[in-house]
Scaffold this motif. Structure first.
Motif, PDB file in Angstrom:
ATOM      1  N   ALA A  38      -7.381  -5.486  -3.164  1.00 30.87           N
ATOM      2  CA  ALA A  38      -6.454  -5.023  -4.200  1.00 30.87           C
ATOM      3  C   ALA A  38      -7.073  -5.183  -5.586  1.00 30.87           C
ATOM      4  N   SER A  55       2.323 -10.772  -4.562  1.00 32.47           N
ATOM      5  CA  SER A  55       2.088 -10.160  -3.252  1.00 32.47           C
ATOM      6  C   SER A  55       3.452 -10.105  -2.576  1.00 32.47           C
ATOM      7  N   GLU A  57       5.895  -8.135   0.867  1.00 32.99           N
ATOM      8  CA  GLU A  57       5.961  -7.362   2.100  1.00 32.99           C
ATOM      9  C   GLU A  57       4.695  -7.477   2.931  1.00 32.99           C
ATOM     10  N   ALA A  74      -7.541  -0.409   0.533  1.00 27.06           N
ATOM     11  CA  ALA A  74      -6.598  -0.674  -0.558  1.00 27.06           C
ATOM     12  C   ALA A  74      -6.406   0.606  -1.347  1.00 27.06           C
ATOM     13  N   VAL A  77      -0.896   2.946  -5.341  1.00 25.05           N
ATOM     14  CA  VAL A  77       0.156   3.889  -4.947  1.00 25.05           C
ATOM     15  C   VAL A  77       1.122   4.209  -6.076  1.00 25.05           C
ATOM     16  N   GLN A  85       0.732  -0.944  -8.415  1.00 28.84           N
ATOM     17  CA  GLN A  85       1.108  -1.381  -7.080  1.00 28.84           C
ATOM     18  C   GLN A  85       0.027  -0.899  -6.121  1.00 28.84           C
ATOM     19  N   GLU A  87      -1.243  -0.912  -2.108  1.00 25.64           N
ATOM     20  CA  GLU A  87      -0.981  -1.162  -0.697  1.00 25.64           C
ATOM     21  C   GLU A  87      -2.305  -1.440  -0.013  1.00 25.64           C
ATOM     22  N   GLU A  89      -4.067  -2.190   3.807  1.00 25.57           N
ATOM     23  CA  GLU A  89      -3.952  -2.170   5.262  1.00 25.57           C
ATOM     24  C   GLU A  89      -5.217  -2.775   5.844  1.00 25.57           C
ATOM     25  N   THR A 105      -0.523  -5.665   6.946  1.00 25.92           N
ATOM     26  CA  THR A 105      -0.283  -4.772   5.816  1.00 25.92           C
ATOM     27  C   THR A 105       0.400  -5.562   4.718  1.00 25.92           C
ATOM     28  N   ARG A 107       1.569  -5.403   0.135  1.00 21.32           N
ATOM     29  CA  ARG A 107       1.615  -4.739  -1.172  1.00 21.32           C
ATOM     30  C   ARG A 107       1.357  -5.801  -2.236  1.00 21.32           C
TER      31      ARG A 107
END
Length: 130
Positions: A38, A55, A57, A74, A77, A85, A87, A89, A105, A107
């Motif tokens: 990120a 951080s 969710e 990363a 979004v 922001q 996201e 994975e 995963t 955010r």
């Protein structure tokens, strides 16, 4: 002016010192790698110093085992005035079979800083209305 990169990919190898007594990746290590991804995408997007504000969710779906590879993707979004922001994975891959599974995963909210350490403006996302 070129478009700011809004995606970053990293690969890591899971060694025994990254795992717990069950041979699975420590949650804290997963979060550190995700935060790193990120940070990289937000830094490249904003072309500024960035810090993690939050951080949220974070979902641990599948355990990651010693000897597996993890790929982190990363993506920026959405963008606020000084925030982004991101996201992230994380996918685990067995290097011998090629079997891949999304394992984690999350955010992250990253804040761009100016040279004085104060929040500063970041570029709007292409196609967004400011």
């Amino acid at each position: 002016m070129p478009t700011a990169p809004s995606e970053a990919r990293l690969m890591e190898m899971v060694f025994p010192d990254h795992t717990n007594h069950l041979g699975t990746l420590f949650g804290g290590q997963a979060l550190a790698w995700m935060d790193k991804a990120a940070f990289i995408v937000a830094s490249r997007y904003a072309r500024r110093t960035v810090v993690t504000a939050r951080s949220e969710e974070v979902n641990f779906r599948v355990p990651v085992r010693t000897g597996q590879l993890v790929e982190l993707v990363a993506r920026v979004v959405s963008v606020g005035r000084s925030s982004m922001q991101v996201e992230v994975e994380m996918t685990a891959e067995d290097p011998l079979s090629g079997d891949r599974r999304v394992c984690t995963t999350g955010r992250f909210v990253m804040i761009a800083l100016d040279s004085n350490g104060s929040p500063t403006h970041v570029p709007a996302m292409p196609g967004s209305v400011d």
